[in-house]
Design an enzyme around this catalytic site. Sequence first.
Site, PDB file in Angstrom:
ATOM      1  N   ASP A   1     -44.396  10.685  35.365  1.00  0.00           N
ATOM      2  CA  ASP A   1     -45.003  11.836  34.685  1.00  0.00           C
ATOM      3  C   ASP A   1     -44.093  13.050  34.776  1.00  0.00           C
ATOM      4  OD1 ASP A   1     -47.494  10.529  33.905  1.00  0.00           O
ATOM      5  OD2 ASP A   1     -47.772  10.350  36.071  1.00  0.00           O
TER       6      ASP A   1
ATOM      7  N   GLU B   1     -47.923   0.894  42.319  1.00  0.00           N
ATOM      8  CA  GLU B   1     -46.542   1.275  41.963  1.00  0.00           C
ATOM      9  C   GLU B   1     -45.731   1.546  43.231  1.00  0.00           C
ATOM     10  OE1 GLU B   1     -47.511   3.149  37.560  1.00  0.00           O
ATOM     11  OE2 GLU B   1     -47.324   4.502  39.240  1.00  0.00           O
TER      12      GLU B   1
END
Length: 226
Positions: free
Chosen positions: A85, A104
Amino acid sequence: MNEQDLAKQRVAQAAVQRLPAHTRLGVGTGSTVNHFIDALAASGKPLACAVSSSEASSQRLRALGYAVHDANDVPALDWYVDGADEIDASGCMIKGGGAALTREKIVAAMAERFLCVVDESKCVATLGAFALPVEVIPMAREAIVRRFAQLGGRAVWRQVNGQAVVTDNGQHLLDVHGLRIDQPLALERAVNDWPGVVAVGVFALQRAHVALVGSAQGVREVAFAA
Ligand code: 5RP
């Protein structure tokens, strides 16, 4: 396809080209990774094995003919490929916009190297304009909201149509607005210690080794110092 999506597609194709054949691969989550999975399948490049960071990526991989291994059955990975992001000049990231931050981190930690694939809009001088995702045990939610308030952050419970977003791990998410994260490693370590935090979306302990950054001009590669 808009310009940002085209940049994601471009960078995903560059990532496929950069990976050696027969890689033991960790696969991230998100729209850039979806392009990566599609480009990987189109390339026909063989993998040694694949481990995925979300049910969504596993489904996409399987639909394209890849076997997805349980992380417990694979001792180590060569590369982890994922989006972000936000990413700063040292390879630290905010991740978790797609709710997959805990897995992740687990898969990234298994890999020797993290290849981050982003479009130019994700590159920032200081992390924090994107609200920081935090996966939490539901009963600890409000205690964690108060902890972030002490740091000057406004933590918002992630919900869609009044329903809590539930992660692949069955937990809830906070998105923390208003933090200026100029010491990502210190923040990650501090928040990791709070009871009820499953994972915080600052990736400084598992920062990127290399980033491929896509724009209308093409793709540039950034290697981060060890
Ligand atoms: C998912 C993630 C994604 O990598 C991040 O949200 C970027 O997504 P996209 O590639 O769709 O812009 O951290 O949890």
